[in-house]
Design an enzyme around this catalytic site. Sequence first.
Site, PDB file in Angstrom:
ATOM      1  N   LYS A  10      12.708  64.634  76.225  1.00 42.76           N
ATOM      2  CA  LYS A  10      12.452  63.262  76.669  1.00 42.76           C
ATOM      3  C   LYS A  10      13.077  62.974  78.038  1.00 42.76           C
ATOM      4  CE  LYS A  10      10.674  61.719  72.604  1.00 42.76           C
ATOM      5  NZ  LYS A  10      10.811  62.827  71.654  1.00 42.76           N
TER       6      LYS A  10
HETATM    7  C1  LIG Z   1       9.998  63.225  70.569  1.00 38.53           C
HETATM    8  C2  LIG Z   1      10.224  64.579  70.051  1.00 38.53           C
HETATM    9  C3  LIG Z   1       9.174  65.350  69.533  1.00 38.53           C
HETATM   10  C4  LIG Z   1       7.766  64.820  69.412  1.00 38.53           C
HETATM   11  O1  LIG Z   1       7.175  64.573  70.670  1.00 38.53           O
HETATM   12  P1  LIG Z   1       5.899  63.615  70.793  1.00 38.53           P
HETATM   13  O2  LIG Z   1       5.643  63.480  72.236  1.00 38.53           O
HETATM   14  O3  LIG Z   1       6.329  62.308  70.158  1.00 38.53           O
HETATM   15  O4  LIG Z   1       4.799  64.237  70.031  1.00 38.53           O
HETATM   16  C5  LIG Z   1       9.448  66.653  69.138  1.00 38.53           C
HETATM   17  N1  LIG Z   1      10.697  67.155  69.205  1.00 38.53           N
HETATM   18  C6  LIG Z   1      11.735  66.438  69.687  1.00 38.53           C
HETATM   19  C7  LIG Z   1      13.086  67.052  69.718  1.00 38.53           C
HETATM   20  C8  LIG Z   1      11.541  65.129  70.134  1.00 38.53           C
HETATM   21  O5  LIG Z   1      12.556  64.422  70.607  1.00 38.53           O
END
Ligand SMILES: *Cc1c(COP(=O)(O)O)cnc(C)c1O
Length: 462
Positions: A112
């Site tokens: 993120k």
């Molecule tokens: C947010 C997240 C996901 C999922 O990603 P999306 O974009 O919501 O599909 C997978 N793994 C981790 C560690 C995350 O923080």
Amino acid sequence: MRYVSTRGQAPVLDFEQAMMTGLARDGGLYLPETVPAMTRDQIAALAGLRYEEVALRVVTPYIGDSFTQDELRGAIARAYAGFDHVSRAPLIELAPGHHLLELFHGPTLAFKDFAMQLIGQLFQLALKRSGQRVAILGATSGDTGSAAIEAFRGLDNVDVFIMYPHGRVSEVQRRQMSTPADANVHALAVDGNFDDCQARLKDLFNDHGFRDEVGLAGVNSINWARVLAQIVYYFTAATSLGAPAREIDFTVPTGNFGDILAGSIAKQMGLPIGRLVVATNQNDILHRALSTGEYRVGTVAPSISPSMDIQVSSNFERALWLAYGRDGSAIGQLMEELKSGGFTISQGALEHLRETYVSGRASEAETSAMIATIREETGQVICPHTAVAVKVAREHIRAGVPMISLATAHPAKFPDAVEDAVGIRPPLPPHMADLFARDERITRIANDAEAIKSLILERRTA
Ligand SMILES: *Cc1c(COP(=O)(O)O)cnc(C)c1O
């Protein structure tokens, strides 16, 4: 570049407006009117460039007049300067033909940060220019919240309110949200699950009076700028393995469909991605939808990969819009049906989706077993989300086509699940070593839109 809503009823916006707006006023999500293509030569030229340079080249066509090249170059440089790996997104070989793209070298140890750090920089540029103040509201299953807080803490003209499901995030995730001392940071523990948090977020954005009064801005992956920033690492990873001269497959541990959607946009831009494999945990609505055509909401079962504990997957609306030939009224109708539990994807749209996506799921036991298997085979310790991807990827590897699994978080973010699987607790990196000694600040709040609105009005400082 013009941005249009998936439901076709909201104003057409430019990049900066779409970024500041987040959710469209008709309840839809913004997407570029046309996806800019890159030529084979342009893609080939990316191989070996620094991450920041690839980012500049991939992102530029989407920005239009919103930022100058110098502004954009500066924002990208500042966004990734704090990452603790020179490659930003290093690729390592897990087994012959199967690679891991490590996306956890940012400040909060999950992918993120790639989007949030950039969006934080772009917001600052835009707010400085306009003199505007905003209240950022986010809903998180854990990682978005910490990344957003890290990106916006301490900024003058921004308050950041993050709703997370009380008791359903890992302790590291919670502490990353509750320990920043900055007055503009507000961590809200909602009595509900992540889907409740997302629903309250939509309630507040759909209250246009409130939205305008507090200058509500959204940084969830409903925000196009988030998706845009994530397109970049598909290019760096694929070109380092020989694209565009060869095809590459990716497996993405998926919840809200933001990360994998970015991969599909990279493919539309011309990157030769063969298959995008959607990997889900036991909360497998996306796997069921792609296998059967039935998108039916169940109840969320908490798992050891909590950032994927989701039933309503926001960005899937964008994939549907593309699969339905950009028909906003068809999407509006599906989303109306969703309110009463689900919908059936049309045969044509399903075929369109299946040209790009395949899917699989990993149970809790399979996830845990895969963490152990990878440690035995390679010595690597992976996080449970990554383990979901690796398990599903192994079922989809094709002869002669490299597979890249996205490693979305650092294992130290989910120490309990890792310890259960392999008997060791991965240590936090040095910059976070004292996380458990820091004071926490949390506001517990009911799963109620009015209560959340009052709190924002009372607490905002910006
Ligand atoms: C947010 C997240 C996901 C999922 O990603 P999306 O974009 O919501 O599909 C997978 N793994 C981790 C560690 C995350 O923080």
